[in-house]
Structures are given as C-alpha cells and as structure tokens.
Design an enzyme around this catalytic site. Structure first.
Site, mmCIF file in Angstrom:
data_model
loop_
_atom_site.group_PDB
_atom_site.id
_atom_site.type_symbol
_atom_site.label_atom_id
_atom_site.label_comp_id
_atom_site.label_asym_id
_atom_site.label_seq_id
_atom_site.Cartn_x
_atom_site.Cartn_y
_atom_site.Cartn_z
ATOM 1 N N GLU A 61 13.580 7.155 3.011
ATOM 2 C CA GLU A 61 12.331 6.385 3.027
ATOM 3 C C GLU A 61 11.521 6.641 1.765
ATOM 4 O OE1 GLU A 61 11.741 4.150 5.168
ATOM 5 O OE2 GLU A 61 12.755 4.699 7.036
ATOM 6 N N ASN A 110 10.694 3.948 -1.271
ATOM 7 C CA ASN A 110 9.331 3.602 -1.687
ATOM 8 C C ASN A 110 9.195 3.632 -3.207
ATOM 9 O OD1 ASN A 110 8.276 3.058 0.824
ATOM 10 N ND2 ASN A 110 7.195 5.008 1.028
ATOM 11 N N ARG A 159 10.264 -6.160 4.156
ATOM 12 C CA ARG A 159 9.901 -4.752 4.353
ATOM 13 C C ARG A 159 9.170 -4.606 5.668
ATOM 14 N NH1 ARG A 159 12.712 -1.534 2.323
ATOM 15 N NH2 ARG A 159 11.100 0.054 2.189
#
Lengths: 148, 110
Positions: free
Chosen positions: A50, A54, A109
C-alpha cells in the site's frame, strides 16, 4: 521510543509499478529473519504494498522518482518499516488517511491504502510536506513463538 | 516462496454469466495490466452477470479492490451485476473496511 535495532535493510527502488511486488518480496525476505507467522508476513507485505503504491500513484504521479524503504528489526520482535519519497507531498494528511478518500482522478483507486496499513500494522505515522515528500513509518510487534 | 507471482486472468462464459478467474498477486501493477481486457470482455459479451473468482489470488491489496470497483462501474453501464467468489478472510477484511456489502449491483458470495 528508540530501540537499538538488531538488523536493518535499506532499499531504493524507482517508482515503477512492477516494483510493488519487488518491495513486497524484499521486505518479506528481511522480515523472515524474525520468524513471523504466515499471517504476520502477509500483514506486513500488504502494508508495504500500500505504501509503495501510494508513492507510485500519488507522490510521483506522471514521473518516476526514488522510493526509499527501510526495514528495521528491533528487540522483542518489533519491526519498523519506513517508506519515504521525495514526491509531491500531502497537503492534508488527516484527510488523506480517511477511508475511501482519494485524490486520484481515474476512478480506479479505492482510497483504502492508509486504512489497510492501519489495519495490518500496530502503528502508522505519516509525515509530509507539500513539494518535499512523504514519510510513512509503520511498526508491528510480531508474536513470540514457543521457541523464541 | 518470495517470488512475486505474475498476475493473470482466465475468461470464460457460462450462459449469461461472464467469469473472470484472477490468478497470482493482484496489486496496482496487475490491475493496470488486467483492467482493459476485463472491460473489453464485459462490454462486448451479452451477459447479465459478471463473476470475479478470487480463489487463486495469492495476494491482494486495496488496488485489487479498486480493480473490482472499476469493473463494477463498467458492468453497471452495460446493465450487468457483479458477483465476487472465493475471497479469503484477508480479502473480506479489506472489503468490509470499504463497505462493499452495501454497494449496489455487487454481491459477495459467502
């Protein structure tokens, strides 16, 4: 609290999406030194994925920059993972951490990146400055097994 | 064990149901690679339901959820519903966090 770390790996990867899996693999390899459970390994791999995503999707949108990942193995099976970039930075960290919030315009997203990090790690801290970059520091204390 | 398994997709049609089986590690990189093909299939086939089978997925983060939600949007546009099957406990946890059970047109099979 600063623990004297027992081992540390520092990785630098360009913000290419193929490196999401590379990051998971490398962090998993280092974490294996602490003999994590299958669940704990999966937790940490997911959180790292994650954070790295990002950097790729948000921090360095439209360009390629460096992602720095540090994995510190500390006493009492504490692991601290830092994912750092020199990208665009986050204007409002609190807002960014809210579930389902995303600044990505593509509609692809879910806005759940920070929520997932928080669910699978014990602690997540985010430091960011617009135009300078972002640092995500995550900690997890692994369970002691019978042998350790 | 530490190798990243390349994500892949198998597609089959069973009557009015279009079935996508996802394989491997479904992250943002995989989602980018797979979504166009999935959308093409959804749009060109005259089906009523799209099933996404997750039992052969070895890893999924929230980008996998994004892949699913993006396909739901396309399915809706062509009048299809979406069914998710084979999700493990970890995936279900991510889906719960996002409130997936409340999303219209999407069913999560128990």
């Amino acid at each position: 609290m600063k623990s004297k770390y027992q081992n540390e790996a520092v990785l630098r990867l360009p913000s290419l999406s193929v490196n999401e899996g590379v990051a998971r693999g490398l962090v998993g390899t280092v974490l294996s030194l602490l003999d994590p459970t299958v669940e704990e390994l999966a937790d940490v791999r997911c959180a790292v994925s994650e954070a790295v995503t990002n950097c790729i999707v948000h921090a360095y949108r439209g360009c390629v920059g460096d992602i720095y990942i540090s994995v510190k193995l500390c006493e009492e099976k504490l692991v601290q993972i830092e994912v750092r970039d020199r990208g665009c930075g986050i204007a409002d960290v609190e807002e960014a951490r809210r579930p389902l919030f995303t600044t990505d315009p593509s509609g692809e997203r879910s806005g759940m990146g920070f929520s997932v990090m928080e669910a699978f790690m014990d602690e997540v801290r985010v430091f960011s400055r617009v135009g300078r970059g972002t640092r995500v520091v995550m900690r997890k204390r692994l369970s002691k097994n019978d042998a350790g | 064990m530490m190798n990243t398994e390349q994500a892949s997709l198998t597609v089959r049609q069973r009557g009015a149901e279009l079935v996508f089986c996802l394989h491997g590690e479904i992250d943002h990189h995989a989602a980018r690679r797979l979504r166009e093909r999935m959308d093409e299939e959804i749009v060109r086939r005259p089906v009523e339901r799209v099933r996404i089978e997750l039992s052969d997925v070895k890893f999924m983060d929230s980008a996998g959820l994004g892949l699913i939600l993006g396909r739901l949007a396309v399915a809706r546009e062509v009048g299809c519903t979406l069914l998710l099957t084979g999700a493990d406990a970890r995936m279900r946890r991510i889906f719960d966090m996002a409130g997936l059970e409340r999303v219209k047109g999407l069913t999560l099979e128990a």
